[in-house]
Design a protein around this motif. Sequence first.
Motif, mmCIF file in Angstrom:
data_model
loop_
_atom_site.group_PDB
_atom_site.id
_atom_site.type_symbol
_atom_site.label_atom_id
_atom_site.label_comp_id
_atom_site.label_asym_id
_atom_site.label_seq_id
_atom_site.Cartn_x
_atom_site.Cartn_y
_atom_site.Cartn_z
ATOM 1 N N SER A 26 23.837 53.269 15.798
ATOM 2 C CA SER A 26 22.980 52.092 15.790
ATOM 3 C C SER A 26 22.466 51.789 17.201
ATOM 4 N N GLU A 27 23.341 51.986 18.196
ATOM 5 C CA GLU A 27 22.941 51.782 19.591
ATOM 6 C C GLU A 27 21.838 52.770 19.962
ATOM 7 N N GLU A 28 22.024 54.015 19.520
ATOM 8 C CA GLU A 28 21.066 55.074 19.858
ATOM 9 C C GLU A 28 19.703 54.824 19.210
ATOM 10 N N GLU A 29 19.764 54.349 17.963
ATOM 11 C CA GLU A 29 18.548 54.160 17.190
ATOM 12 C C GLU A 29 17.557 53.204 17.835
ATOM 13 N N VAL A 30 18.068 52.115 18.404
ATOM 14 C CA VAL A 30 17.147 51.101 18.934
ATOM 15 C C VAL A 30 17.043 51.213 20.456
ATOM 16 N N ARG A 31 17.530 52.331 21.007
ATOM 17 C CA ARG A 31 17.444 52.499 22.461
ATOM 18 C C ARG A 31 15.990 52.636 22.867
ATOM 19 N N LYS A 32 15.652 51.924 23.953
ATOM 20 C CA LYS A 32 14.260 51.995 24.427
ATOM 21 C C LYS A 32 14.113 53.194 25.347
ATOM 22 N N GLU A 33 12.859 53.414 25.782
ATOM 23 C CA GLU A 33 12.613 54.578 26.628
ATOM 24 C C GLU A 33 13.331 54.475 27.961
ATOM 25 N N ASP A 34 13.519 53.230 28.453
ATOM 26 C CA ASP A 34 14.187 53.088 29.750
ATOM 27 C C ASP A 34 15.706 53.216 29.633
ATOM 28 N N GLY A 35 16.202 53.549 28.453
ATOM 29 C CA GLY A 35 17.636 53.791 28.302
ATOM 30 C C GLY A 35 18.448 52.563 27.923
ATOM 31 N N THR A 36 17.818 51.382 27.948
ATOM 32 C CA THR A 36 18.570 50.191 27.545
ATOM 33 C C THR A 36 18.479 50.021 26.041
ATOM 34 N N SER A 37 19.464 49.321 25.485
ATOM 35 C CA SER A 37 19.460 49.083 24.053
ATOM 36 C C SER A 37 19.924 47.660 23.818
ATOM 37 N N ARG A 38 19.337 47.012 22.818
ATOM 38 C CA ARG A 38 19.779 45.652 22.534
ATOM 39 C C ARG A 38 21.124 45.654 21.819
ATOM 40 N N VAL A 39 21.491 46.820 21.265
ATOM 41 C CA VAL A 39 22.760 46.910 20.549
ATOM 42 C C VAL A 39 23.798 47.587 21.428
ATOM 43 N N GLY A 40 25.007 47.056 21.409
ATOM 44 C CA GLY A 40 26.102 47.685 22.130
ATOM 45 C C GLY A 40 27.276 47.899 21.198
ATOM 46 N N PHE A 41 28.140 48.836 21.567
ATOM 47 C CA PHE A 41 29.327 49.063 20.754
ATOM 48 C C PHE A 41 30.515 49.272 21.672
#
Lengths: 559, 565
Positions: free
Chosen positions: A353-368
């Motif tokens: 889920s973290e990977e799926e919503v990861r943006k191009e700059d490598g940040t993601s709104r989801v964390g695990f």
Amino acid sequence: MLLARQGWALARPFARRHKRELGVLLAILAVLLGPFILRPASGNAATRHDRRLVIMTPHHESIRREFGQAFAKQWKEKTSETLYIDWRVAGTAELRMMVASDFVSAFEYYWRRTLNKSWSDEIGREFLNPKAAADSEARAEFMKSKVGIGVDVFFGGGAYDFEKLAAAGFLVASDPATGAGLARLKERHPEWFNDESLPAKVGGETYYDPSLRWCGTALSSFGIVYNRDVLKRLGIEKEPEHWSDLADPRLFGQIALSDPSKSSSVAKAFEMLIQEQMQLAIDRLKQKPGQMLSAEKIEEAGVREGWIKGLALIQRICANTRYFTDASTKIPLDVAKGDSAAGMCIDFYGRSSEEEVRKEDGTSRVGFIAPVGGTAISVDPIAMMRGAAEPELAEAFMEFALSDAGQKLWNFRPGSPGGPQKHALRRLPVRKDIYAPAHLEHMTDAKELPFEKAKAFTYHPEWTASSINIIAFLVRVMAVDSHHELRTAWEAVMKGGMNPRALEYMQQLQLINYDSVRTDIGPVLASRDKVKEVREARLLTDLFRRSYADAVKFSRAKR
Amino acid sequence: MPTATTRTIFWALLLFFACFFVWPIISTVKTAFTGVHGGFTLSYITEVFANDLYRRGLANSLNMAVFTTLGCLLVAIPLASIYVKCDFPGKTILNSLVLTPMILPPFVGAIGIKAILGQAGALNSLLISLHLMDPQHPMDWLGSGQMTGIVIMNVLHLYPILYLNVSAALSNLDPALEEAAANLGCAPQDRFRRITLPLIMPGIFAGGTITFIWAFTELGVPLVFDYDRVTSVQIFNALKDISGNPFPYALVVVVLVITAMIYATSKLILEKGNTGGGGGRATTGRSMIQLPPKLAWACTAFFSVVTVLAVMPHFGVILLSLSNDWYDTVLPHQLTLSHYFGALGHELVLGSIANSLKYATIATMADLVLGLAVAYIVVRTKIKGREIIDALAMLPLAVPGIVMAFGYLAMTREGQPFHWLMLGENPLIVLVIAYSVRRLPYVVRSASAGLQQVSPTLEEAAQNLGCDPAKTMWRITLPLVAPNLIAGGLLAFSFAMLEVSDSMILAQQAVHYPITKAIYSLLSTLGEGPSLASALGVWAMIFLGLTMLGAALILGKKLGAMFRS
């Protein structure tokens, strides 16, 4: 020609009169054409195959595809036979129901037709009961029979589910006729079944059945998946690290939890949370100045204190909870969509889920995060079914799943040597030696080092293992069944300025202390008398609901 | 029809229900009556009533059913009246659009609703961008005021059932009766209350009972709202309990009994009030009321508003299928068609579409035959026990799909009397039976309503003139109840296409998957799963939508043709 012209002459007025109907008909045909044009060039192997392997599984599509294709390819190279992997897919709970009811009727058929005996419901209960009397004929006949349900392999689920299936006699270590099975695999591959590769137990968890009726293929653990945007919006700057972070009052109505009575692995996660509190309580007692107790006494007191503390923490987390679900994909999905701030979820769903919503700059709104010291790492097993029609294929598939080729599929990057074709599966292989330095660069989750993490937490089965069903039962009565009242109470307490007395009303847990649940609830659950169990549940639920109502009354009166 | 024939039909129907409804249910729910050590017990049932949680669950379910039915009546009757009596712009297309709620695909429908109503969903994003909402405190639509939300969603999902039945009833109504009342000076509102309403009562009852029972046992909508204190969710949760709890089966029995009682009572009340037989048959063509343009456009607007509200989840599903990550914005940032290629090109899909069409078509045809037979026995004969047939045909609505599915599974295993239905490993017949039993109520209700409105004197006249019963049926009765049959058949077909529980359990091999199981299977693909499943869902929506449009056109023509004759 003439005929065609005549036909057209006849059809034209019809076409004109039914212009709209024909339009709709054409549109329907066009819609049907879509999937027909886009159909894959290589059709399903079902049309032509030499042998068929039937696998029951709760695993998702990507896992099925990767394992199915890789194994069929390997088999083709080895034997030039075309395999048809016939996946039977459903949730673990449904599959267990299906297996049990299939075996009952298969055994009934065998009992009547082959053994020529008369059937009764009593026999139907006895033959699959591991605690049946030693002289039970039905049980003995079943255990030596080759009664099958047309399924060769059971792939995926929790270790607890496999323990239950094995105990009932549905799983076998080897096929009596061919000798195929996990037992033979262990003889052939002693290099896998040892502490350097696949230990029998890690951190108190069983990794393969001592009688080899099932064996783990991948690791799984529970952790916290969270949405950074929502946390920030709620004014929570620090990302969650421990289970206790989920009890923050600002998270009211924003937590998503799994229901421990629906899944053994969830119940296990709650057990770890309690064990963590027990460990903390023991550490506290040890450091208390001037205490003179012996180590045993400290442990005894710590376990009791930690039990109540753990249950109180669970209750607070549950008071923040939006829902209890049994759908494993629902929670990461809801968190990613911002419908919950945080939730409990299986590691690979959290990571995907973290990977799926990861943006191009490598940040993601989801964390695990898997809370260190608060989670056990257990296995996701594989097993051969009793009466498998293709025991040799079943053994070959299990061998594949445990071999380097199969183990790499779980965590290698797509496209890397030995990796999956399409999606990274983000699961952790069970064999320790796969985490070799040469492999780490290809792995998506090399830094997870599960076997290192497992060391951070020593599981003490003697503290709570016998009470895992008690924990599931208690969570149900104090939070799941009485969820509405608990939430109302918690909201009232918060609005009333967190009056300690009101909180005390809400958290009256002395009645379910460590010793009394063992003497009161344990035997009821062990008796398998469902009427007694539900009656007990009703009494306790009513009690909790009353104390929640008291908390509401008290907070409102004080305001 | 001679009594010998009707009696044979009666017994054949009874046998069918005994084998394919009563037996599978009994085989699964008998655990609710088996004690710990074997033997009969009622303690599970009594425990259900002793438990406050279950009592509240039942009360909430009843509330949900009552308010949903009222809501549906308020939406459907005006819609149907306008449709049948007036002309307004876009009538044909709106008539089929208003039925779109029926084609919401399972699994992804819930995700679609969440995409719209979630805290970071489209609605909140819209309100925030219009400065109508504080971005720090978005509204939690699904988490607050749950019961109201559930009822609203239920109404928006279920009103088409009433709409179809009421409009079929209205078009069966003899306009001459209303005209006569008008000529005698009856005011429009009195005319509606005293003439129209009593005459279309069979249609209202037909749609109303289905809506009521459906809402009473609705599972999907409360689950979307995460509301667990209704009986359906309690059953659903308990069925999955890993400790093998028999209580959900006791709850199923209680729900079945309550449903049967409610159904019987409402039927008794209705029959008492309705003494006049036959609602008449169009003796004169209905001339459409030509509204002034403003009023006509108002009708168009009314239809449009209802449709737009009802298709919100569909919008959600469509946009999901076109986006990679739709979050915190009114519309997705980027649109892509890649999920359609992924979904429709999946190896499961083509076969599953063919399977679904096959299963649903055969099941619908079976339903039409069975439904007409049941309706005929119930409405036209006085055979003792016909009420039982009527109730048996309605009860499948109240049984959780999974309970029936396990029953079918158990009775078709090797060594069981119905093993031959399995055709080797092909579940075709079993699935067709499962679908048709579960979808039969729609056809039975519509057909009964049709028969009640058609005066038996017409059939008697034909027979007096020397027409044999079979021909009377074919030439007189069938054409007269055709609109009702089409309405019921449409419901049966589209709900069979979207059937979940039976498909999940009974279609075990990938080659036999219907489209719903293919959607479920795609849903679990890592990463793009929900989008892939939505894409296939959208395909199913378009297909069913077109089917309904076609049916609406034919239905329209048919009605027109009948008015002329």
